[in-house]
Design a protein around this motif. Structure first.
Motif, PDB file in Angstrom:
ATOM      1  N   LEU A  38       0.830  -1.207   0.000  1.00 21.07           N
ATOM      2  CA  LEU A  38       0.000   0.000   0.000  1.00 21.07           C
ATOM      3  C   LEU A  38       0.865   1.258   0.000  1.00 21.07           C
ATOM      4  O   LEU A  38       0.504   2.273  -0.603  1.00 21.07           O
ATOM      5  CB  LEU A  38      -0.926  -0.005   1.223  1.00 21.07           C
ATOM      6  CG  LEU A  38      -2.062  -1.031   1.224  1.00 21.07           C
ATOM      7  CD1 LEU A  38      -2.787  -1.017   2.561  1.00 21.07           C
ATOM      8  CD2 LEU A  38      -3.047  -0.737   0.079  1.00 21.07           C
ATOM      9  N   ALA A  39       2.006   1.206   0.691  1.00 19.60           N
ATOM     10  CA  ALA A  39       2.898   2.375   0.770  1.00 19.60           C
ATOM     11  C   ALA A  39       3.802   2.485  -0.444  1.00 19.60           C
ATOM     12  O   ALA A  39       4.557   3.463  -0.557  1.00 19.60           O
ATOM     13  CB  ALA A  39       3.734   2.300   2.042  1.00 19.60           C
ATOM     14  N   GLY A  40       3.759   1.518  -1.328  1.00 25.59           N
ATOM     15  CA  GLY A  40       4.640   1.561  -2.494  1.00 25.59           C
ATOM     16  C   GLY A  40       6.082   1.348  -2.139  1.00 25.59           C
ATOM     17  O   GLY A  40       6.985   1.900  -2.801  1.00 25.59           O
ATOM     18  N   ALA A  41       6.340   0.538  -1.114  1.00 33.63           N
ATOM     19  CA  ALA A  41       7.712   0.331  -0.641  1.00 33.63           C
ATOM     20  C   ALA A  41       8.213  -1.066  -0.960  1.00 33.63           C
ATOM     21  O   ALA A  41       9.166  -1.550  -0.323  1.00 33.63           O
ATOM     22  CB  ALA A  41       7.778   0.586   0.866  1.00 33.63           C
ATOM     23  N   GLU A  42       7.594  -1.752  -1.948  1.00 35.61           N
ATOM     24  CA  GLU A  42       8.027  -3.119  -2.250  1.00 35.61           C
ATOM     25  C   GLU A  42       9.481  -3.170  -2.681  1.00 35.61           C
ATOM     26  O   GLU A  42      10.208  -4.124  -2.353  1.00 35.61           O
ATOM     27  CB  GLU A  42       7.159  -3.732  -3.357  1.00 35.61           C
ATOM     28  CG  GLU A  42       5.666  -3.659  -3.098  1.00 35.61           C
ATOM     29  CD  GLU A  42       5.027  -2.490  -3.832  1.00 35.61           C
ATOM     30  OE1 GLU A  42       5.563  -1.364  -3.684  1.00 35.61           O
ATOM     31  OE2 GLU A  42       4.046  -2.697  -4.558  1.00 35.61           O
ATOM     32  N   HIS A  43       9.923  -2.165  -3.436  1.00 39.22           N
ATOM     33  CA  HIS A  43      11.304  -2.199  -3.934  1.00 39.22           C
ATOM     34  C   HIS A  43      12.313  -2.173  -2.793  1.00 39.22           C
ATOM     35  O   HIS A  43      13.414  -2.726  -2.911  1.00 39.22           O
ATOM     36  CB  HIS A  43      11.540  -1.020  -4.883  1.00 39.22           C
ATOM     37  CG  HIS A  43      11.449   0.324  -4.224  1.00 39.22           C
ATOM     38  ND1 HIS A  43      10.247   0.910  -3.861  1.00 39.22           N
ATOM     39  CD2 HIS A  43      12.422   1.196  -3.846  1.00 39.22           C
ATOM     40  CE1 HIS A  43      10.485   2.088  -3.305  1.00 39.22           C
ATOM     41  NE2 HIS A  43      11.796   2.286  -3.288  1.00 39.22           N
TER      42      HIS A  43
END
Length: 722
Positions: free
Chosen positions: A556-561
């Motif tokens: 959700l936070a776009g922190a997968e990378h």
């Protein structure tokens, strides 16, 4: 459950919630048996009545004045029964055994002296008569060896039992201290006197680690008083049995007087008590100034101003003057408050002379042929042991006197209520929301001033935010935006006005219950020296151990990378960059750091720690907030500059996610209220309403179009940003 009597409940500070409070130091307080325990503890810290604003530092030694003795009696009456009740409840049989063994061990030195005297008598008989009774001598030696074995066994049993009781007591006291500390909220701990109270309470808890560790005396160590009294009594009985004749009584009195004579000189060899000597007041001021100057000299935060304004020589001179005074280098040769005979007697070394005088009784008594060498050896050792034990008892009582006030601090600290907690349990209300459309927030003339400041951080702020609406708070730095967010989150109190949550007064909400219905990204978010999973999972502890929940929040936070770049995934240990270590700008290994918010981390010796950039840490903070953001019980999302370190694409992703979470997945209607603070006015356009903050006041409130049409501060700021 540890509890204090109802009388102690009145000792807690009647700090009114949602109203003004003072952080002024307590001055000299007239105490009585009806005074609050906090007043008694505070009064004991006052150095002198005429200097009511000058307080001892936490843990400072209270002088044994008549006033402080009276205060110690009041503290003892209120606290000792309940502390010992708590300790007794841990291991009643072991505590009784510890008490019995301590008393019994006090009798052993006299028995030891008697046994050794019997052996000396036998050797004297051998030498004087020329005969030799090998069997009797062997029996005496065997008896003494047996005595030593029994004494060693008792010591071993007593020490083992005492260790168990001590460890149990230490655990329960540390547990209670930590439990109470974690209950405290920010406004409570901002009060300097509350901080001092908890610091002295911590010293009391640390005393259970053992007197030798910190020079403190715990209630368990006071059992030593019984052992010392028992030892004194045994030596006294032994001495009385050895003074059957009048000559011996006079010799005993001579030994007693020669032993206590140095003690009689002590008033002449020291200055008056701290609480009554104005010189010590000056020394206390000098100590405080010395510490301030040392702090400035070692501070990296103040270094630019020190260099810029050339403060180095002033700091050094101020420190040197204060330090010379604390070391006694600036004292008058003969001040009016000094005892004139102290220097005379301090030059006399009386120890050798006293020791020589104490040999006279033995020499005189040995002239009588009816007396044995063993009896006078026992006499001599008993006299010395009697006064050595007496000195130990006096020292223990002096330490116990100081410990009484630390115990009073602990009892008071255990009864402190968080400032944001409603005053009356009957007035406490549970959070309610029957509409499930988000949280309605209404502010009416809310004002707040930080402790120690005179300029309000917020002044008469009023607004209405309907359930499900989005509010953007904008303004210049220092305008009160973050303060307003903390008040809405019930992290700090407000001193004037009212806040209504779903038409109910916020003051009556239990903060712990209220916090389960909100989530937030704070501007000063925490960085834990722990795993990636723990850093994210603390946002919702019940699911902190779930990899799926953590990975969902990260997505959700776009922190997968960030997660994919870590060598051990969610189990990767992170370096917060605290304790003198700076975080790297990439996911590169850093040196191990074993200290952190969570304390020692299991397995940290097997894994390298990875540093993150500021933007990556901010992504983790956002993930932490999203751990609970989409839960049904959460009605308010507060974001304080959540994307300040992110690029525009990442920023849009975060706010798109917030918009998605705040709406029902089935109906698309708003089900959560959102408040966010931003400097980027292009982001503020997303909000239903915008509040413009200037110098702690809300100068404009309305929609983006309405504020542009007004042509005021917001319009000017917006035009400058596009």
């Amino acid at each position: 459950m540890f509890s204090l009597p109802p009388s102690l409940l009145s000792t807690i500070f009647d700090t009114p919630q949602c109203s003004d409070y003072s952080d002024d130091p307590p001055g000299h307080t007239t105490t009585s048996k009806h005074s609050s325990l906090f007043d008694i503890w505070s009064s004991s810290r006052v150095i002198a009545a005429e200097h009511g604003d000058l307080l001892l530092t936490p843990g400072g030694q209270r002088p044994m004045t008549t006033r402080n003795i009276s205060l110690a009696i009041h503290v003892s009456e209120r606290c000792i029964p309940h502390i010992f009740s708590l300790l007794w409840s841990l291991h009643p049989l072991r505590v009784m055994l510890m008490l019995s063994l301590d008393i019994f061990r006090g009798l052993l030195p006299a028995c030891r002296g008697y046994s050794q005297a019997m052996i000396i008598n036998e050797l004297q008989a051998v030498i004087s008569s020329g005969g030799f009774s090998f069997a009797r001598l062997c029996r005496l030696i065997a008896t003494d060896v047996l005595r030593m074995a029994v004494e060693s066994l008792i010591d071993s049993l007593a020490n083992r039992n005492a260790d168990i009781v001590q460890s149990s007591a230490r655990f329960i006291m540390e547990y209670r201290q930590m439990e109470q500390r974690l209950r405290m909220d920010v406004p409570t701990l901002e009060n300097p006197h509350i901080r001092d109270l908890f610091q002295e309470s911590e010293l009391f808890v640390r005393s259970f680690s053992g007197m030798s560790s910190f020079g403190l005396l715990s209630p368990l160590d006071l059992f030593r008083v019984l052992a010392l009294i028992s030892e004194l009594a045994s030596h006294a009985v032994m001495l009385w049995s050895l003074t059957s004749s009048g000559t011996h009584v006079w010799l005993l009195l001579f030994s007693v007087i020669s032993t206590i004579f140095p003690l009689l000189l002590s008033p002449w060899t020291r200055n008056r008590d701290l609480g009554e000597d104005t010189h010590d007041v000056k020394e206390a001021h000098a100590t405080a100034k010395q510490n301030r100057m040392r702090g400035l000299a070692h501070s990296d935060i103040h270094r630019p101003e020190i260099v810029l304004f050339g403060l180095g020589p002033w700091i050094l001179q101020s420190w040197a003057k204060a330090r010379r005074l604390t070391l006694g280098l600036e004292q008058n040769r003969l001040g009016e408050d000094e005892w004139p005979y102290g220097s005379l007697f301090s030059q006399l070394n009386l120890t050798g002379a006293i020791d020589a005088l104490q040999n006279i009784p033995i020499l005189i008594a040995l002239q009588a042929s009816s007396n044995s060498l063993g009896s006078f050896s026992l006499y001599r050792s008993s006299v010395q042991s009697f006064f050595f034990t007496g000195r130990q008892l006096a020292q223990t009582l002096r330490m116990g006197f100081q410990g009484i006030f630390l115990m009073g601090a602990f009892c008071t600290a255990m009864e402190v209520q968080p400032q944001l907690q409603p005053e009356s349990p009957t007035a406490t209300i549970k959070y309610r929301n029957t509409t499930r459309k988000g949280m309605k927030i209404e502010l009416r003339n809310v004002s707040y001033t930080y402790p120690g400041n005179h300029t309000p951080a917020l002044k008469d702020v009023s607004l209405v935010l309907e359930a499900g609406e989005t509010l953007a708070i904008v303004g210049y730095n220092g305008s009160g935006k973050s303060t307003l967010a903390k008040i809405l989150l019930r992290l700090v109190d407000y001193h004037a006005g009212r806040i209504l949550i779903n038409d109910l007064d916020l003051c009556h909400h239990d903060p712990t219950d209220f916090h389960t219905h909100v989530t937030a990204v704070l501007q000063g978010f925490s960085k834990f020296d722990s795993s990636f999973k723990e850093n994210v999972g603390v946002g919702y502890v019940p699911e902190a151990g779930s990899d799926d929940a953590v990975e969902k929040a990260v997505e959700l936070a776009g922190a997968e990378h960030i997660l994919y770049s870590l060598p051990n995934g969610v189990e990767t240990m992170l370096d917060s960059g605290v304790a003198g270590q700076s975080s790297s700008s990439s996911s590169a290994p850093s040196s191990p750091n074993l200290r952190g918010e969570f304390g020692p981390i299991q397995g940290c010796l097997r894994h390298q720690r990875y540093g993150l950039s500021g933007g990556e840490w901010q992504r983790i903070a956002i993930s932490r907030a999203f751990m609970r953001a989409n839960r049904p019980e959460v009605d308010l999302i507060v974001l304080d500059e959540p994307t300040s370190s992110l690029d525009p694409h990442a920023q849009n992703h975060v706010f798109d996610t917030v918009e998605e979470i705040s709406r029902s997945p089935t109906t698309g209607k708003r089900i959560k209220t959102v408040v966010f603070i931003t400097h980027r006015l292009s982001t503020a356009r997303r909000a239903d309403k915008i509040a413009m903050m200037e110098h702690g006041a809300m100068t404009e409130f309305g929609t983006h179009q309405e504020l542009l049409a007004k042509g005021g501060s917001y319009a000017s700021l917006y035009q400058a940003s596009v």
